[in-house]
Design a protein around this motif. Sequence first.
Motif, PDB file in Angstrom:
ATOM      1  N   LYS A   1      -1.343  10.575   4.786  1.00 57.75           N
ATOM      2  CA  LYS A   1      -0.962   9.249   4.309  1.00 57.75           C
ATOM      3  C   LYS A   1       0.096   8.638   5.224  1.00 57.75           C
ATOM      4  CE  LYS A   1      -3.515   9.502   0.587  1.00 57.75           C
ATOM      5  NZ  LYS A   1      -4.681   8.609   0.402  1.00 57.75           N
TER       6      LYS A   1
ATOM      7  N   TRP B   1       3.557  -2.537  -0.462  1.00 55.07           N
ATOM      8  CA  TRP B   1       2.480  -1.566  -0.316  1.00 55.07           C
ATOM      9  C   TRP B   1       2.645  -0.450  -1.362  1.00 55.07           C
ATOM     10  CZ3 TRP B   1       0.955   0.492   5.223  1.00 55.07           C
ATOM     11  CH2 TRP B   1      -0.260   1.174   5.152  1.00 55.07           C
TER      12      TRP B   1
ATOM     13  N   ILE C   1       0.086   0.536  -4.507  1.00 51.16           N
ATOM     14  CA  ILE C   1      -0.432   1.876  -4.787  1.00 51.16           C
ATOM     15  C   ILE C   1      -0.120   2.263  -6.234  1.00 51.16           C
ATOM     16  CG2 ILE C   1      -0.211   4.326  -4.212  1.00 51.16           C
ATOM     17  CD1 ILE C   1       0.373   3.434  -1.314  1.00 51.16           C
TER      18      ILE C   1
ATOM     19  N   CYS D   1      -4.021   0.080  -6.929  1.00 54.45           N
ATOM     20  CA  CYS D   1      -4.648  -0.832  -5.960  1.00 54.45           C
ATOM     21  C   CYS D   1      -4.742  -2.248  -6.527  1.00 54.45           C
ATOM     22  CB  CYS D   1      -6.022  -0.343  -5.535  1.00 54.45           C
ATOM     23  SG  CYS D   1      -5.976   1.253  -4.685  1.00 54.45           S
TER      24      CYS D   1
ATOM     25  N   PRO E   1      -3.263  -1.526   2.511  1.00 53.99           N
ATOM     26  CA  PRO E   1      -3.815  -0.659   1.470  1.00 53.99           C
ATOM     27  C   PRO E   1      -5.326  -0.647   1.450  1.00 53.99           C
ATOM     28  CG  PRO E   1      -3.050  -2.716   0.515  1.00 53.99           C
ATOM     29  CD  PRO E   1      -2.655  -2.748   1.962  1.00 53.99           C
ATOM     30  N   LYS E   2      -5.854   0.279   0.704  1.00 51.73           N
ATOM     31  CA  LYS E   2      -7.289   0.372   0.479  1.00 51.73           C
ATOM     32  C   LYS E   2      -7.797  -0.962  -0.043  1.00 51.73           C
ATOM     33  CE  LYS E   2     -10.455   2.721  -2.727  1.00 51.73           C
ATOM     34  NZ  LYS E   2     -10.528   3.761  -3.766  1.00 51.73           N
TER      35      LYS E   2
ATOM     36  N   ASN F   1     -11.122  -1.393   4.751  1.00 43.67           N
ATOM     37  CA  ASN F   1     -10.305  -0.192   4.565  1.00 43.67           C
ATOM     38  C   ASN F   1     -10.830   0.604   3.376  1.00 43.67           C
ATOM     39  OD1 ASN F   1      -8.654  -0.965   6.636  1.00 43.67           O
ATOM     40  ND2 ASN F   1      -6.809  -1.215   5.401  1.00 43.67           N
TER      41      ASN F   1
ATOM     42  N   ASP G   1      -5.581   3.890   2.396  1.00 45.64           N
ATOM     43  CA  ASP G   1      -4.390   3.308   3.000  1.00 45.64           C
ATOM     44  C   ASP G   1      -4.441   3.625   4.495  1.00 45.64           C
ATOM     45  OD1 ASP G   1      -3.428   2.440   0.527  1.00 45.64           O
ATOM     46  OD2 ASP G   1      -2.466   4.358   0.131  1.00 45.64           O
TER      47      ASP G   1
END
Length: 414
Positions: free
Chosen positions: A78, A120, A124, A128, A185-186, A265, A268
Motif C-alpha cells: 500500500k 485519501w 479509504i 471508497c 484511490p481505487k 484504478n 489505491d
Amino acid sequence: MDRETRAFAERHFRDLGGRVHGGCGLAPSGVAFVQFPDGFSYADFVKGFLLPNLPCVFSSAFTEGWGSRRRWVTPAGKPDFEYLLKKYGDVVVPVANCEVQEYNSNPKELMPFRDYVSYWKEYIRGGCSSPRGCLYLKDWHLCRDSSVEDLEEVFTLPVYFSSDWLNEFWDTLDVDDYRFVYAGPKGTCWSVNICGRKKWLFFPPGQEEALRDCHGNLPYDVTSSMILDAHLHPRLQPTTPPLEVIQEAGEMVFVPSGWHHQVHNLDDTISINHNWVNGFNLANMWHFLQQELQAVQREVSEWRDSMPDWHHHCQVIMKSCTGINFEEFYHFLKIIAEKRFLILKQGLEEAMGDSTGLELGLQQAAFDVGRLAEVLASVVAHPDFQIVDTSSFSSQPEELLRQLEDAIATTEVF
C-alpha cells in the motif's frame, strides 16, 4: 541503435510512407509481456514494438531497483503515507475531481500534498466514498520540481525510453516537462505502477472512430451505457473488443502512438508516467497537429474574410487547445536537430559510436536526423506554415532542412 536495426527501421519507414502502422484498426491477439531484462535489448524493443506500433507490458523485474518501489510502498503493498508525507507533505500538487466532467477532462485544483493524503485516508475509511467525491492526484511534475539527486532515489529512466524528445526539448527551455506522477484511490505514455493495480483498455489506431459521438468527440468513459445511445453515437457498430491489460505493481506499460486508451484504478495506486515523442512517432505528431489546425479552422471559418490575421488567430487558438502550434513545432524540431548535429560532430571527431548523456549513439542520431528531415520537408511545404512569420527565427526553415540533408549524407559512413 546498431547498424542492422537502423537499416531495418529505415526500410520499415519507407514501406509505411509515414503512415501510422495499424491504422486498419485490426488488433493483435493480445498484449505482449516482456518478462526478463537480460537479453531484451533496445534493438529488440525497436523491432518488436516501436516500429510495428504495438503496446507491451514490461515485468516488475525492470523496475525492481527503483527507490520509489522501496520507499513509497509499505510491506503490504500500500502507499506509505508516513514516508510520503515526510518527503513531500508541503509540496503543492494538482488534484482532479473524477466525478465532475468538463468536456473530456476533470476540473483541477491545487492543494498541499498533506491535505490530499488526509482526503485519501478519509476516502479509504469511508469505504471508497467521500462527500468530496473521488479526487485524483494527476499530472504532478515531480521531476521538474526535484533535484537530480532526489530523482535518482525515485526512478531510473529505462534505456528503451531514453530517446525522449518532448522532455529533451522542454529541459532545454527549462520551463516545463512531460513527466508526471499520478496517485489516487481505487476507482479513479509509458506508465509504471509503483503500487496498486490498473486496468487498461486499448483501442488500436482507427478503431476509436466508431466510438465518436455525433459531434465527433471521443467518449469520456468507453464503459458508460451512454455509448450505446445510437442517436448520440451513430457510428458505433459491433467491433473487436478493446484489448484489456491488468497492470500489476512494478509493471511498466508502453502505450504506442495513436492507440486510444482508458485506465481504471483497481487499488489505491501510485504511478510514474512520461508522455513521449521521438523519431519513431514524429510523423504521427505532425499529422495530429495538421488535423488539429483543420479542426480549428472549421470552427472559425465564418470569420475568415472579416477577421484580420485570421490564420494567426487560428494558430493562437490551436496552441491554447493543444499546447503547441506550427511555430513552436518548428522550434521543437530545430532544438532536437541541433542536438543531433552535435552528436554526429562529436562522433566524427572521436571516431566512436557512444556520445552523450542522452545515451544516444551515432546510429540513433543518424536515424533521428533522417526522420527530422522528412517531417521538416513536409512542414516547410505546408501552406499554413508558409504564412507563419519566420523573419525572427534564429535558423530559417529552409536552411535547417539543408543542414539536415547534409547531415544525412555524412551518416552514410556509419
